[in-house]
Structure formats: C-alpha cells, structure tokens
Enzyme design. Structure first.
Site, short mmCIF file in Angstrom:
data_model
loop_
_atom_site.label_atom_id
_atom_site.label_comp_id
_atom_site.label_asym_id
_atom_site.label_seq_id
_atom_site.Cartn_x
_atom_site.Cartn_y
_atom_site.Cartn_z
N ASP A 1 0.84 -1.21 0.00
CA ASP A 1 0.00 0.00 0.00
C ASP A 1 0.87 1.25 0.00
OD1 ASP A 1 -2.51 -1.24 -0.03
OD2 ASP A 1 -2.45 -1.57 2.13
N GLY A 2 2.01 1.19 0.71
CA GLY A 2 2.94 2.33 0.78
C GLY A 2 3.44 2.70 -0.61
N ASN B 1 -5.14 8.49 2.13
CA ASN B 1 -5.50 7.79 3.38
C ASN B 1 -5.99 8.75 4.46
OD1 ASN B 1 -5.11 5.10 2.88
ND2 ASN B 1 -3.06 4.99 3.78
N GLU B 2 -5.09 9.65 4.87
CA GLU B 2 -5.44 10.53 5.98
C GLU B 2 -4.42 11.64 6.17
OE1 GLU B 2 -2.41 8.54 6.72
OE2 GLU B 2 -3.88 7.10 7.38
N ARG C 1 -7.62 17.98 23.86
CA ARG C 1 -6.28 17.85 24.49
C ARG C 1 -5.88 16.40 24.42
NH1 ARG C 1 -8.74 21.58 27.43
NH2 ARG C 1 -7.62 23.48 27.99
N ASP D 1 -2.96 13.32 22.40
CA ASP D 1 -1.79 13.04 21.56
C ASP D 1 -1.94 13.59 20.15
OD1 ASP D 1 -0.71 11.75 23.66
OD2 ASP D 1 -0.61 9.76 22.74
N ALA E 1 -5.74 9.32 21.96
CA ALA E 1 -5.55 9.45 23.41
C ALA E 1 -5.94 10.83 23.94
CB ALA E 1 -4.09 9.14 23.77
P1 NAD Z 1 4.02 1.46 6.44
O1 NAD Z 1 4.74 0.76 5.38
O2 NAD Z 1 4.50 1.35 7.85
O3 NAD Z 1 2.47 1.05 6.33
C1 NAD Z 1 1.77 0.81 7.42
C2 NAD Z 1 0.73 -0.26 7.15
O4 NAD Z 1 -0.45 0.41 6.75
C3 NAD Z 1 1.04 -1.30 6.06
O5 NAD Z 1 0.74 -2.56 6.58
C4 NAD Z 1 0.05 -0.95 4.94
O6 NAD Z 1 -0.40 -2.08 4.20
C5 NAD Z 1 -1.07 -0.37 5.74
N1 NAD Z 1 -1.96 0.49 4.99
C6 NAD Z 1 -1.66 1.60 4.27
N2 NAD Z 1 -2.77 2.11 3.73
C7 NAD Z 1 -3.80 1.28 4.12
C8 NAD Z 1 -5.19 1.29 3.92
N3 NAD Z 1 -5.77 2.25 3.22
N4 NAD Z 1 -5.93 0.32 4.51
C9 NAD Z 1 -5.37 -0.66 5.24
N5 NAD Z 1 -4.06 -0.70 5.49
C10 NAD Z 1 -3.29 0.25 4.94
O7 NAD Z 1 3.93 2.99 6.16
P2 NAD Z 1 3.74 3.69 4.79
O8 NAD Z 1 3.91 2.70 3.71
O9 NAD Z 1 4.53 4.92 4.83
O10 NAD Z 1 2.19 4.02 4.87
C11 NAD Z 1 1.71 5.17 5.47
C12 NAD Z 1 0.42 4.79 6.11
O11 NAD Z 1 0.68 4.05 7.27
C13 NAD Z 1 -0.34 6.00 6.57
O12 NAD Z 1 -1.15 6.54 5.56
C14 NAD Z 1 -1.14 5.45 7.73
O13 NAD Z 1 -2.45 5.10 7.34
C15 NAD Z 1 -0.42 4.20 8.13
N6 NAD Z 1 0.00 4.34 9.52
C16 NAD Z 1 -0.66 3.60 10.43
C17 NAD Z 1 -0.35 3.74 11.77
C18 NAD Z 1 -1.11 2.92 12.77
O14 NAD Z 1 -1.99 2.16 12.35
N7 NAD Z 1 -0.83 3.08 14.06
C19 NAD Z 1 0.63 4.63 12.18
C20 NAD Z 1 1.28 5.37 11.21
C21 NAD Z 1 0.94 5.22 9.86
#
Ligand code: NAD
Length: 266
Positions: free
Chosen positions: A45-46, A122-123, A148, A150, A185
C-alpha cells in the site's frame, strides 16, 4: 496507451516490474513516466501511496492498479501470480474505473506566508512535536470542542482501514463521499472534555483545527510527515477531486476487509 510502473525496489518487485514492462511493451504500449494513462504499483500500500502523490496533479488522466509483493494490501490487491492476466487486460483495455474520495488539507500560517494545500488518499494527522496537543475543533465555522491529547486524525473512506482504524475509527465504505475525525488518546476528566467518538462528516462540511498552545505541529499526509511552524489553522474538507483505480475483476471492499482483518480462507 501510456503506462508507468512504480516499484517498492525490493528484488521481487523489481523482477515483476521488468516482466510487466516487457509484456506491455510487447503489446505496443508506451512506457511514459510523465503522462501515463495507467500506473502499476508493485510492492505494498505504501508503494501505491507514493505513486498517488507522484501523479496527484493529473488524477483525471491517470488510473492506478496495485500488485502486492508482501501481504494483501488495500490498494495493492493483485497477486504476483496474476501479473500475466493483468497485463493482458490492460493491453485490451478490459477494465472498469472506480473512483474513491480524497481529502483536501489546507495549512494556513501566521503572517503573510502562503497557505499550503495537500491531497490525502489515506489521511492527515496532527500531533504536537513535544507537549500535549491542544486544538480547538470547529465544524462549519462553529466551535465544537477543545481537544487535548496526543493528536487528531482525519481520514478518507479508503483510509478508514489504516491509521484511523488504529484510533478506533469506523470502517467507511469508499462509495460514501465523507471524511472521519478520530482522536488519539484524548484527555477526558471533569475539567477537559471531548466528544470521544469518531465523527463522520459529509462532503459539504468543513473541519478547522485551531492551535491553542504553540504554533508548531507535526502534520502527516499519508506517508509524508513534516514539521509546520507558525500554523494558524488546518482545514479539512472532502476534495472535489477523486482517485481512479483500474478494476479488472470485482473485489468488494467488505471482502478486502474480511480477507485483511479476519481471515482469507473461503
Ligand atoms: P508502512 O509501510 O508502515 O504502512 C503501514 C501499514 O499500513 C502497512 O501494513 C500498509 O499495508 C497499511 N496500509 C496503508 N494504507 C492502508 C489502507 N488504506 N488500509 C489498510 N491498510 C493500509 O507505512 P507507509 O507505507 O509509509 O504508509 C503510510 C500509512 O501508514 C499511513 O497513511 C497510515 O495510514 C499508516 N499508519 C498507520 C499507523 C497505525 O496504524 N498506528 C501509524 C502510522 C501510519
């Protein structure tokens, strides 16, 4: 037809890149990094998030398709063993295009500095670089709450299975043009209070975050993370632009959810 291939750059992804490129050139397609009609993303996905941002200036003209070389992805949902079938379908233009909503992010700064605009697949999330994040949340220009905690995260429907899900957000079907605000949080006690539930906002609503304590913030847009200084406000809206995915076979969203989070043995 013009195509481009984005690889995660590991051995398997690069091998598949060469294989797919050879096939498509053999079918008479043109390899064009600048103006592709279709972009194949090989990795996870990345990798697709990177491809999306590379071509976010021409979303009306470029469609995306993702092949996963690790575990099943949400955007990368083709298996390497299916690559031959996939390239034949591309060459014969036997595919539909489906569109998913995106998020518009505007960061306004104090003083004369121009605002910055981003599109998120994504977000976008906001955190304070050191202390607790304190932000006023305005919905359609009306004060809603003082947060207030994280951080705060605004996700698209297709991003609802990513970071937003980890924050307790609901899974939102990508046919709903909406955005979802989740808390990270939050501090909730007799003195400080937030609604505590994720908010799903429709496409004619606007959410503005206004800093209360300190003007510097870590703002993420998908995989991009930057420190923004002297921030006056951050605005979120459902974008009028949409991302286009090439669909070669039905793979319903809820099946992807089940295969990814529950089990993929039918
Ligand atoms: P990364 O490679 O660490 O990816 C994180 C995980 O997110 C991977 O397993 C990927 O398959 C999954 N992912 C990404 N988009 C997805 C989606 N739309 N639905 C389900 N899973 C999805 O990091 P990256 O490749 O730089 O990806 C960035 C994404 O990682 C951000 O957009 C964010 O959504 C996600 N992320 C998740 C967390 C968390 O869940 N705590 C924290 C930081 C970032």
């Amino acid at each position: 037809m013009r195509f481009w291939i984005q690889s995660r750059n590991d051995e398997l992804s690069n091998r598949l890149l060469l294989e797919a490129k050879d096939y498509l050139l053999g079918f008479g397609l043109i390899f064009d990094e600048d103006e592709p009609d279709i972009v194949l993303s090989i990795g996870g996905d990345g990798t697709l998030l990177h491809a999306f941002h590379k071509y976010s200036h021409r979303l009306k003209k470029t469609a995306f398709v993702g092949i996963h070389t690790g575990h099943l992805g949400f955007y990368a949902d083709w298996k390497p063993s299916e690559i031959e079938k996939l390239v034949i379908s591309i060459a014969r233009k036997e595919y539909d295009v489906i569109e998913y909503p995106l998020l518009d992010v505007t960061i306004n700064y104090q003083g004369d500095r121009e605002s910055l605009h981003y599109l998120a697949l994504n977000e976008s999330s906001v955190k304070s670089p050191d202390v607790t994040l304190v932000m006023d949340v305005l919905l359609n220009d009306k004060h809603f709450e003082r947060f207030r905690g994280d951080g705060l995260c605004m996700s698209t429907p297709s991003g609802s299975t990513a970071y937003s899900k980890s924050n307790g957000g609901a899974l939102v079907h990508p046919s709903l043009p909406s955005m979802q605000l989740t808390e990270m949080a939050s501090i909730n006690n007799r003195v400080f209070r937030t609604v505590g539930s994720p908010l799903v906002l429709p496409d004619h609503h606007k959410c503005i975050l206004k800093p209360v304590n300190g003007p510097d913030f870590m703002v993420t847009v998908d995989h991009l993370q930057l420190l923004h200084e002297d921030v006056k406000s951050i605005e979120y809206e459902v974008s009028s632009e949409r991302v286009r995915f090439a669909r070669f076979r039905p793979f319903p969203f809820w099946k992807r959810v089940r295969d990814s989070f529950i089990d993929n043995n039918d």
